[in-house]
Design a protein around this motif. Sequence first.
Motif, PDB file in Angstrom:
ATOM      1  N   THR A  43       0.843  -1.196   0.000  1.00 20.73           N
ATOM      2  CA  THR A  43       0.000   0.000   0.000  1.00 20.73           C
ATOM      3  C   THR A  43       0.877   1.244   0.000  1.00 20.73           C
ATOM      4  OG1 THR A  43      -0.157   0.284   2.394  1.00 20.73           O
ATOM      5  CG2 THR A  43      -1.723  -1.224   1.367  1.00 20.73           C
ATOM      6  N   MET A  44       0.380   2.266  -0.642  1.00 21.36           N
ATOM      7  CA  MET A  44       1.106   3.526  -0.701  1.00 21.36           C
ATOM      8  C   MET A  44       1.327   4.073   0.707  1.00 21.36           C
ATOM      9  SD  MET A  44       1.647   3.852  -3.862  1.00 21.36           S
ATOM     10  CE  MET A  44       1.870   5.456  -4.633  1.00 21.36           C
ATOM     11  N   TYR A  59       3.498  10.567  -3.885  1.00 20.68           N
ATOM     12  CA  TYR A  59       2.749  10.900  -5.108  1.00 20.68           C
ATOM     13  C   TYR A  59       3.404  12.040  -5.892  1.00 20.68           C
ATOM     14  CZ  TYR A  59      -1.179   7.772  -4.243  1.00 20.68           C
ATOM     15  OH  TYR A  59      -1.956   6.661  -4.083  1.00 20.68           O
ATOM     16  N   ASP A  64       1.209   7.169  -9.675  1.00 18.59           N
ATOM     17  CA  ASP A  64       0.302   6.239  -9.008  1.00 18.59           C
ATOM     18  C   ASP A  64       1.073   5.003  -8.555  1.00 18.59           C
ATOM     19  OD1 ASP A  64       0.734   4.835 -11.325  1.00 18.59           O
ATOM     20  OD2 ASP A  64      -1.217   5.339 -12.199  1.00 18.59           O
ATOM     21  N   LYS A  65       0.353   4.055  -8.010  1.00 15.55           N
ATOM     22  CA  LYS A  65       0.988   2.855  -7.453  1.00 15.55           C
ATOM     23  C   LYS A  65       1.737   2.059  -8.520  1.00 15.55           C
ATOM     24  CE  LYS A  65      -0.456  -1.351  -5.045  1.00 15.55           C
ATOM     25  NZ  LYS A  65      -1.502  -1.961  -4.201  1.00 15.55           N
TER      26      LYS A  65
END
Lengths: 201, 201
Positions: A43-44, A59, A64-65
């Motif tokens: 997870t970010m 970010y 994005d991821k």
Amino acid sequence: MFMESTDIRERRRPGARKDPEADRLILETAHRLLRELGYDRLTMDAVAREAGVARTTVYRRYKDKADLVSAAIDTLRMPARRSSSGDVRRDLVAQLDSVRRNYGVSLAGTLLMEEPYNPRLLELFRERMVTPQRGIVAETIRHGIERGEIRPDVDVERILDLLLGAFFAAVFAGGRPGPDWPEAIIDALWPALAARQARRL
Amino acid sequence: MFMESTDIRERRRPGARKDPEADRLILETAHRLLRELGYDRLTMDAVAREAGVARTTVYRRYKDKADLVSAAIDTLRMPARRSSSGDVRRDLVAQLDSVRRNYGVSLAGTLLMEEPYNPRLLELFRERMVTPQRGIVAETIRHGIERGEIRPDVDVERILDLLLGAFFAAVFAGGRPGPDWPEAIIDALWPALAARQARRL
DNA sequence: TTTTTACGCTACGGTCTGTAGCGCTACAAA
DNA sequence: TTTGTAGCGCTACAGACCGTAGCGTAAAAA
């Protein structure tokens, strides 16, 4: 005379620099979590938290991821184990054991699942891990052919499918295989590789 | 005398029945979405929506997503293709081609990834798919041994690792392989299986 | 009729993704 | 020095998803 302001060398834009330490921490953390958890469960938030930066800082570097994970995959390097013990058979066992011990099933699996949605990730993974891995084993096999230990007419790509895939089948059938497994696999496959048809004991 | 109220046969409890049609629709939808999307991308909302029931109706039958998916996996059945063409080699090619055409990489992959968190799912998948799959191929091999087409001292389990795993390696290296692939694999492996050492053409 | 249950619905808290905007600070150009 | 730009941490937000709770209504047994 020409104005110096139109200098070709890029004029450094004003404003604060992106912290290189944050760059490093984010990428290293992403790399680690990717190997530990695979794509989905990374997870970010965890990356930011464990790197000690705000989520927005991540970010600002990666849109994005998928972008972050791409960069992390890009830092993966297959350790180029040029195994030249002089015995092809032993080299193959060693290389298969390296797969057995080190291969990240989570990472590989999740990237495969993401393929319909983020094909770039699997592409990069192939480039950085799969292709080099196959190259190392292929080189060993070709080396064996040159020295007359392996029959010259083997279909190297198919042998690679058989050898490297066996690990996945074993994992599927019952979890990560034990230390005796690589030798058993090479034993089972050997008659398809050996130049001289050695009689069994 | 004993009171009849303690009758052993279950007394039907009052209240409305669970709609059997909803049972069927939910399970069928879950099964389909599981094969299409794998574990992660299957959502309870999509199952409910496409089954035409409220989301709570799903949760009244299955306590959570893992429970629903377990039930869906339980309905998976390996089609028992008893292939007995009389030619072991051709049977193996056919079985490998069946894997190539039908194997759900998404499903298998996501279940493997879920293993640390929901081991029961992979367990069930092994029981319903992996073990029967291996059984079919193993039977073919043993059949070949009985008929003298395959050497009697092969390590059947390792041969299964090699054969069935090859598919995963091929997918990893470059996507789902083409129709010529199964035969190429059997060609490559055949000298490790054949009882008589046939000379190449 | 009364009680129990299923159903669909709405609402909620929690996690996760990705975006927007706020003060504050760092840095380069005018 | 002043001005403008950009990074940083923070908060807030919309949207998806999971799982739970409670509502009114309908069905089925006591």
